[in-house]
Design a protein around this motif. Structure first.
Motif, mmCIF file in Angstrom:
data_model
loop_
_atom_site.group_PDB
_atom_site.id
_atom_site.type_symbol
_atom_site.label_atom_id
_atom_site.label_comp_id
_atom_site.label_asym_id
_atom_site.label_seq_id
_atom_site.Cartn_x
_atom_site.Cartn_y
_atom_site.Cartn_z
ATOM 1 N N ARG A 104 13.303 11.420 26.355
ATOM 2 C CA ARG A 104 13.066 10.119 25.742
ATOM 3 C C ARG A 104 11.641 9.641 26.057
ATOM 4 O O ARG A 104 11.017 8.972 25.249
ATOM 5 N N ARG A 115 16.646 10.957 29.758
ATOM 6 C CA ARG A 115 17.741 10.329 29.011
ATOM 7 C C ARG A 115 17.617 8.812 28.911
ATOM 8 O O ARG A 115 18.518 8.153 28.402
ATOM 9 N N LEU A 123 18.101 5.113 29.314
ATOM 10 C CA LEU A 123 19.160 4.311 29.912
ATOM 11 C C LEU A 123 20.460 5.071 30.111
ATOM 12 O O LEU A 123 21.358 4.589 30.820
ATOM 13 N N GLN A 124 20.589 6.244 29.520
ATOM 14 C CA GLN A 124 21.785 7.061 29.716
ATOM 15 C C GLN A 124 21.670 7.965 30.935
ATOM 16 O O GLN A 124 22.603 8.704 31.255
ATOM 17 N N GLU A 131 21.229 9.042 35.004
ATOM 18 C CA GLU A 131 21.787 8.589 36.274
ATOM 19 C C GLU A 131 21.353 9.535 37.383
ATOM 20 O O GLU A 131 20.996 10.694 37.134
ATOM 21 N N ARG A 135 23.786 4.546 37.587
ATOM 22 C CA ARG A 135 23.420 4.646 36.168
ATOM 23 C C ARG A 135 22.210 3.766 35.908
ATOM 24 O O ARG A 135 22.173 2.604 36.324
ATOM 25 N N LEU A 166 21.395 2.429 33.204
ATOM 26 C CA LEU A 166 21.802 1.293 32.392
ATOM 27 C C LEU A 166 22.260 0.140 33.271
ATOM 28 O O LEU A 166 21.895 -1.029 33.034
ATOM 29 N N GLY A 204 22.441 0.111 25.082
ATOM 30 C CA GLY A 204 22.169 1.375 25.756
ATOM 31 C C GLY A 204 21.104 2.211 25.065
ATOM 32 O O GLY A 204 20.875 3.355 25.448
ATOM 33 N N ARG A 205 20.455 1.636 24.063
ATOM 34 C CA ARG A 205 19.462 2.354 23.270
ATOM 35 C C ARG A 205 18.068 1.788 23.503
ATOM 36 O O ARG A 205 17.915 0.585 23.714
ATOM 37 N N ASP A 218 15.384 6.339 21.297
ATOM 38 C CA ASP A 218 16.651 6.639 20.641
ATOM 39 C C ASP A 218 16.608 6.279 19.159
ATOM 40 O O ASP A 218 17.099 7.022 18.307
#
Length: 451
Positions: free
Chosen positions: A222, A372, A374-375, A377, A382, A384, A423-424, A428
């Motif tokens: 990302r 990734r 916000l997705q 971890e 996480r 997010l 979450g995007r 994304d």
């Protein structure tokens, strides 16, 4: 990249270097917000990067801005930047146009400055068939396509980057960032703000990720820009684990910077090759590039611009983890860090959020953010969840500033609330567009991300 510094007497004792940083301490009433952003120029008909010279070029844009009241800054015969008041426009190695904004009281002033600058740039650029792109990494261009700006430090850095890492020239020529520069009140305040800034820099990387393409295709990240920084030069980048140890302060930061290999010394308008040499030797008069000479404070100020941690100390702190993006995100970045660090309650809450993270978790979050957003971890956390908490603290910090008489700045966090709600992030949305309405035509990014 910074313009050369000037002034300052000779330096022979490391305590002078720490005192230089300490002179950045200010009372809260004098704290200001500086915002810097970089953008790619391109030719609207061919989508090629701007050359430095010619009728449609970086130089033509600089000349057009100079005609609107900006003072040209030169290196030899070449115009390499502009100055107006406390703001300046400079060139990144591949021709990225950077605005280093003036120190301002609040984000509403930042918005006025940004909008005025972009309007001026469009007024100059559009008749030339030139536009600018707000994105973290060049989506299509190869290294061979990139122009080289006529700045001596870039020539030296380009040669050195290939010897110490794998991604240095990608950073120089094909990435863009937005960063916030914020003040501190004391050494203890600097340390706390630096620790919070470093620990939450992966959150900023995730929230502002906008570089999912490179060399014409999705790159699997990302924030490819963030990935690039992990392969650049370990001696001068990273999350500064020592900053979380007992004894951290100005002298400890100086001690680290002194061990970062030098790039250059600037003398009489020229960059002298000091690649890989030691500032400690320079202070002892043993620099091979300038035998018998000792540095000045301006040499130290220049050397400080050649270290690239995720948060950097000068006479203020620079937040460096975010990709450049659209206008809303360009303003959200200083709002986020101002909310977190310019109210004591918010700063304390931010420290409570991250104080128990160990070095491995901080670094793991940095990697996860680039891959990734916000997705991601790491260490059972996480991004997010961490981002949602951080944006909430920033909002409360801005609310407290408004209660003390500042204009309410909370609306500038809206893009970040949208991201933690969905979450995007920008990356994304760009990937979804590429796979959907763009039909795999990555050239559509030039319209979508146009500033």
């Amino acid at each position: 990249m910074s313009i050369p510094q000037s002034g300052g007497g000779p330096v022979e004792d490391p305590r002078q270097l720490a005192e230089y940083l300490e002179r950045g301490c200010k009372p809260e009433s004098d704290w200001r917000i500086g915002t810097e952003h970089e953008k790619f120029g391109f030719l609207t008909d061919t989508l090629e990067p701007l050359p430095y010279d010619g009728p449609r070029s970086v130089r033509a844009v600089l000349d057009g801005l100079a005609a609107k009241g900006w003072e040209p800054l030169r290196e030899g015969e070449a115009v390499i930047g502009l100055k107006k008041g406390k703001a300046n426009v400079s060139l990144e190695p591949g021709g990225q146009l950077e605005l280093s904004g003036a120190p301002l009281r609040h984000i509403h002033e930042t918005a006025e400055e940004l909008d005025s600058h972009l309007a001026e740039v469009r007024e100059v650029a559009e008749p030339l068939g030139v536009a600018f792109l707000g994105i973290g990494a060049a989506p299509v261009w190869t290294h061979e396509q990139m122009p080289v700006m006529p700045k001596g430090r870039y020539k030296l850095m380009t040669a050195y980057m290939g010897r110490v890492g794998t991604h240095g020239t990608q950073m120089m020529y094909r990435t863009c960032t937005v960063q916030a520069n914020l003040d501190f009140g004391s050494e203890a305040d600097m340390v706390k703000k630096l620790r919070v800034s470093l620990a939450l820099q992966p959150v900023a990387t995730a929230l502002f990720a906008s570089s999912p393409f490179f060399e014409g295709k999705p790159n699997g990240h990302r924030s490819w820009r963030s990935r690039i920084w992990r392969g650049l030069d370990d001696a001068r980048t990273g999350m500064l684990p020592y900053a979380f140890e007992d004894g951290m302060g100005f002298e400890r930061y100086v001690d680290w910077v002194l061990d970062v290999p030098m790039y250059f010394v600037y003398r009489d308008g020229k960059y002298i090759d000091a690649l890989g040499q030691s500032f400690r030797d320079f202070m002892a008069g043993r620099l091979p590039a300038l035998p018998g000479e000792v540095p000045t404070l301006s040499d130290w100020a220049d050397h400080l611009t050649t270290v690239f941690p995720e948060a950097r100390v000068k006479q203020f702190i620079e937040m460096r983890g975010a990709d450049m993006g659209d206008r809303a995100h360009t303003l959200a970045l200083p709002a986020f860090w101002t909310g977190l660090t310019y109210d004591q309650g918010a700063l304390d809450a931010a420290w409570d959020l991250v104080k128990d993270l160990d070095e491995g978790t901080r670094e793991g979050l940095r990697v996860a953010a680039s891959e990734r957003a916000l997705q991601g971890e790491a260490g059972g956390l996480r991004l997010l969840d961490l981002a949602r908490a951080a944006v909430g603290i920033a909002e409360e910090g801005l609310r407290a500033r408004a209660a003390r008489g500042m204009p309410d700045e909370r609306a500038f966090l809206r893009p970040l609330w949208d991201s933690v709600g969905s979450g995007r992030v920008q990356a994304d949305d760009l990937l979804a567009a590429f796979e959907g309405e763009w039909g795999g035509d990555i050239d559509r990014a030039y319209g979508t991300c146009r500033l």
